[in-house]
Design an enzyme around this catalytic site. Structure first.
Site, PDB file in Angstrom:
ATOM      1  N   ARG A 122      -8.063   7.415   4.318  1.00 36.75           N
ATOM      2  CA  ARG A 122      -8.012   7.419   5.767  1.00 36.75           C
ATOM      3  C   ARG A 122      -7.994   8.864   6.211  1.00 36.75           C
ATOM      4  NH1 ARG A 122      -3.660   3.760   8.919  1.00 36.75           N
ATOM      5  NH2 ARG A 122      -2.247   4.878   7.537  1.00 36.75           N
ATOM      6  N   LYS A 126      11.756  12.891  11.445  1.00 35.03           N
ATOM      7  CA  LYS A 126      11.199  11.581  11.800  1.00 35.03           C
ATOM      8  C   LYS A 126      12.322  10.638  12.195  1.00 35.03           C
ATOM      9  CE  LYS A 126       7.291  11.489   8.534  1.00 35.03           C
ATOM     10  NZ  LYS A 126       6.642  10.634   7.505  1.00 35.03           N
ATOM     11  N   GLU A 185      11.637   1.987  12.573  1.00 34.12           N
ATOM     12  CA  GLU A 185      10.277   1.664  12.115  1.00 34.12           C
ATOM     13  C   GLU A 185       9.277   1.839  13.248  1.00 34.12           C
ATOM     14  OE1 GLU A 185       9.612   1.004   8.829  1.00 34.12           O
ATOM     15  OE2 GLU A 185      11.694   1.660   8.841  1.00 34.12           O
ATOM     16  N   GLY A 186       8.048   2.167  12.875  1.00 33.02           N
ATOM     17  CA  GLY A 186       6.974   2.291  13.874  1.00 33.02           C
ATOM     18  C   GLY A 186       7.340   3.287  14.951  1.00 33.02           C
ATOM     19  N   ASN A 208       4.095   0.817   2.253  1.00 33.19           N
ATOM     20  CA  ASN A 208       3.993  -0.325   3.154  1.00 33.19           C
ATOM     21  C   ASN A 208       4.222  -1.623   2.397  1.00 33.19           C
ATOM     22  OD1 ASN A 208       2.769   1.102   5.650  1.00 33.19           O
ATOM     23  ND2 ASN A 208       1.508   1.789   3.928  1.00 33.19           N
ATOM     24  N   LYS A 220      11.802   3.101   6.105  1.00 31.67           N
ATOM     25  CA  LYS A 220      11.813   4.528   5.766  1.00 31.67           C
ATOM     26  C   LYS A 220      13.122   4.942   5.118  1.00 31.67           C
ATOM     27  CE  LYS A 220       9.112   5.813   9.632  1.00 31.67           C
ATOM     28  NZ  LYS A 220       9.422   6.273  10.991  1.00 31.67           N
ATOM     29  N   SER A 270      -2.937  -2.610   5.985  1.00 32.97           N
ATOM     30  CA  SER A 270      -4.257  -2.888   6.555  1.00 32.97           C
ATOM     31  C   SER A 270      -5.358  -2.077   5.884  1.00 32.97           C
ATOM     32  CB  SER A 270      -4.223  -2.619   8.055  1.00 32.97           C
ATOM     33  OG  SER A 270      -3.795  -1.314   8.278  1.00 32.97           O
ATOM     34  N   GLU A 313       4.318   7.203   2.896  1.00 34.57           N
ATOM     35  CA  GLU A 313       5.146   6.019   3.092  1.00 34.57           C
ATOM     36  C   GLU A 313       4.688   4.910   2.163  1.00 34.57           C
ATOM     37  OE1 GLU A 313       4.845   4.502   7.068  1.00 34.57           O
ATOM     38  OE2 GLU A 313       2.658   4.382   7.018  1.00 34.57           O
ATOM     39  N   ARG A 341       0.861  -1.192   0.000  1.00 37.87           N
ATOM     40  CA  ARG A 341       0.000   0.000   0.000  1.00 37.87           C
ATOM     41  C   ARG A 341       0.886   1.225   0.000  1.00 37.87           C
ATOM     42  NH1 ARG A 341      -3.039   0.586   5.016  1.00 37.87           N
ATOM     43  NH2 ARG A 341      -1.600   2.311   5.395  1.00 37.87           N
TER      44      ARG A 341
END
Lengths: 512, 512
Positions: free
Chosen positions: A486, A395, A399-400, A155, A333, A160, A153, A131
């Site tokens: 979203r 950032k 990750e996450g 994915n 990233k 999801s 980003e 995605r």
């Protein structure tokens, strides 16, 4: 975009009609989530039979048609790009190598890959359910403003909301069809402008294609596909819709296996066939064709040493992984950053077609490393100067990560941070979305106001990795697989209304 | 039936697998209800976004195949019977006449009919969405026992669970398909033995046929179909599935109108066209083709004088009623009783074909009035003698009565009741179902043990009432429309486990 009156103000009766139809349709069609513990405590519903309407927007959000169409049109190129990256182990090694000191998780993934490589991979096929996430960026120039799509980003694992996004676009279409939206809006909000997301069907087709490509199996046992999941999973219906489509349309047997229980219920045959024995019917054992990760993407999923053993175990196996560890790593990233660093030479390495490459390039927001490279020097200047820092976000590479630092908070933040830690961050140009309004229903409450929308475009890609020195693999299947919109309150940057993921939404396309 | 081990005992893991799949499938497919206030208080979810898995059985219940098939086969004859009864106003008048002293509700319905009749009905078409409810009766005779279907009641208004019954049969089929039922049961619990209920499609088709038969309309306005509903309605998804099928498969516009708000939002044109203006879009007015009552069947629905005015208003209108007041009244227990009174002459009045009549007759459990007739005298003897009373149930004639008196409680009950009140009751031979076991999931709790199953067979019938002295009307469409299995704990007779309606279920057919 200039539709200041969108969405329309509703009278009390209009809103009641819209909401009662929305609430019934959503539950009747599984546009649902398990309720948050803050909404329903576990003690109230210990066996978990309650569900709630998933957080949704009351209206489809306005979205520039040209941006939407460009996002859909370039998805196949993105599939190819990330497939090519994950096949280029040498290149990935160099990129990932720069991270291993600062990111234990990435380092451990890489070591897991190396461990499998030592024994040799036995499955050449690899599946990606990708995605690519974008925001609309409004460029203010002297000649006026223009709108473009900028990637947030990409994915490569556990993408999801493919289940709920099909449902929410169908719901908005239903609401339009029963006149739940005022007629005064009909010049904007009309059937032709709504876009249905075919993501359920299309992602299920992707998994089915992998399942079939696996072949007849070696163990003489029935075949199955495993969803590796988090447990508990509030967003379970999102995943279930894809499972049901797999079973109904393709007759593929699927099981859900909590990531943390992998080693309890699976084993590797001597030829590394992955065998699964469902605890619910222990007399049956299945050969796993495809492992679909909806868990294992975050360090939080690895709570014990066995979880790393489980990841290794699956990576070693003959099952097709969605994704393989190399593909998982391709979604770092850091990869996005090196592609998007101004004057980067990397994109053309993977996409030799200049025209295709330039279309993707146009969706990159400039990203800088904070290291000693030339681009890094430039970034340090931009980030420490309050005037230029105002257009950037800092950032963590990890990750996450969360904990982004925005705009004018960047210079004081860096001032306190030892410069040796600076390379753990990247500097990204802020995407400036045009102002939009909508209303979100979330845990039974309606929040109205300014919103920010993120468009996610799904892509399915099945490829052969290729083995030996000269074989570089090939793409077997590749398609664009629907979209997600979203939407969250525009205050979230400052920690406002929309904690969590906001709401699922669909596109009402407008010119401009 | 002799399957004492059914349903199978499950291990902990087997039950966990069954339940997690059941709970997810049910919500993903709208096999749901709004939670009971005892489960979720309104203050916790004021806007009503929560839903719960509908009360369901974990397994499809065993049901004798011959009984199931007979019930389905005779539904068309039942459609014709009740259509014929509702067209025979003179006969109904005599039957209803005996009730008007003891049952205000029936009396008021009859007066409402008479009031419309005075002005003349303007709609000759009448729609019935019927459900004939049965239990399996085990007859113990010297030559051994035999099983037959005995009618519990015949519903001519608001026949519910057509939505959920399609879903629950699909769910049991799904659970079988994913091996949630132990293989040890596969000789009994197998695909061929499960029966899917097509009630959603088939009931929606019935409403669509009426909508179409109404014709183009007289008002030059868009056409719609009205669901007259209770408010709030916990069983809303049951109704919604039929609505969605109507909209998706037939493009029929439907609206839900709380019974108590009928006069606020509808009006009659001078030619008695029924016009509906949805409060949610007050600029639109629709011509109503068909009024589908999912409310108005119980005295409790009439809380104010305007509610009777509303019923009159709809009955007067040109819209097709599902059902008309005469059809509603044809469903009185009193009608069932006079048909089922031993040696009754009535059945052949409506069904001249002796073979058809005898098949229906075989499904009647003997019912006696407690009046001064010959059958009544016989009944009084049976009811006051404890030995014979043990095979009977005493039921109030009043609709929606509840408060049945069972078996040996009958003689002392009657002793205390003045004989002038006796005609308010009927005496019915108890149906003795064979012992069955199942497990019910209800409000998150599992209750296992002995159960009683009720088979409901849906029927759709559209007919012309006929006008003038000689015209007796005709049936336009008639079909069997799927089934419902409804299961509750066998303790409910003594007020035990299963308050309310128990659970929705489906049939696993067995020989015998």
């Amino acid at each position: 975009m200039g539709h200041p009156k969108y969405p329309p103000q509703l009278s009390h009766d209009e809103e009641a009609y819209l909401l009662s139809n929305l609430k019934d349709w959503s539950i009747a069609h599984g546009l649902a989530v398990r309720p948050a513990p803050s909404f329903v405590q576990q003690s109230q519903d210990p066996s978990g039979v309650l569900a709630a309407t998933a957080p949704v927007t009351l209206f489809p959000s306005l979205f520039p048609k040209s941006c939407f169409e460009e996002g859909m049109a370039i998805q196949k190129a993105y599939n190819e790009l990330y497939s090519a990256i994950s096949r280029d182990e040498e290149w990935l090694r160099d990129i990932i190598g720069e991270l291993t000191d600062v990111d234990d998780f990435v380092a451990r993934l890489w070591r897991t890959h190396l461990e499998v490589k030592k024994e040799g991979y036995v499955q050449d096929l690899s599946l990606g359910l990708f995605r690519s996430d974008y925001m609309v960026h409004q460029e203010h120039a002297k000649a006026g403003s223009s709108l473009g799509l900028k990637q947030v980003e990409f994915n490569t694992i556990a993408s999801s909301f493919g289940g709920l996004s099909s449902k929410v676009s169908a719901m908005h279409n239903y609401l339009l069809g029963i006149d739940a939206y005022p007629k005064s809006m009909s010049s904007i909000l009309k059937k032709d402008s709504l876009r249905q997301s075919k993501s359920i069907t299309s992602l299920a087709n992707g998994l089915a294609v992998a399942h079939k490509a696996y072949g007849a199996g070696l163990s003489n046992r029935p075949l199955c596909l495993l969803f590796i999941v988090q447990d508990p999973e509030r967003n379970v219906f999102d995943q279930r819709h894809i499972e049901y489509a797999l079973q109904e349309s393709h007759g593929v047997r699927t099981f859900r296996l909590p990531f943390g229980e992998t080693l309890l219920h699976t084993r590797l045959d001597s030829d590394r066939t992955l065998l699964y024995t469902p605890p619910g019917s222990p007399s049956m054992t299945y050969e796993v064709t495809t492992v679909y990760f909806r868990a294992g993407y975050s360090p939080d999923d690895y709570t014990k040493e066995e979880d790393w053993a489980a990841r290794l175990h699956m990576e070693k196996s003959r099952a097709i992984k969605c994704p393989s560890i190399l593909t998982h790593l391709a979604g770092c990233k850091k990869v996005q950053q090196v592609l998007a660093t101004p004057q980067s030479p990397h994109l053309k390495r993977f996409l030799p077609d200049a025209e295709v490459a330039s279309r993707l390039l146009a969706t990159f927001a400039p990203i800088y490393p904070l290291d000693d490279s030339e681009a890094g020097q430039q970034a340090r200047e931009l980030a420490t100067n309050p005037a230029s820092a105002a257009r950037y976000v800092l950032k963590p590479q990890r990750e996450g990560g969360g904990n982004n630092v925005y705009r004018k908070s960047i210079p004081p933040f860096l001032e306190k941070l030892p410069t040796t830690h600076w390379p753990a961050y990247i500097l990204m140009e802020m995407i400036e979305p045009p102002p939009l309004q909508n209303a979100i229903l979330r845990n039974g409450e309606i929040q109205s106001g300014g919103v920010i929308c993120e468009l996610g475009v799904y892509g399915v890609c099945l490829w052969r990795h290729g083995s030996g020195e000269e074989k570089k693999g090939e793409i077997v299947e590749s398609w664009e697989a629907g979209y997600l919109l979203r939407t969250k309150g525009d205050q979230s940057e400052e920690g406002g209304v929309a904690a969590g993921f906001g709401a699922v939404d669909s596109c009402c396309l407008v010119d401009g």
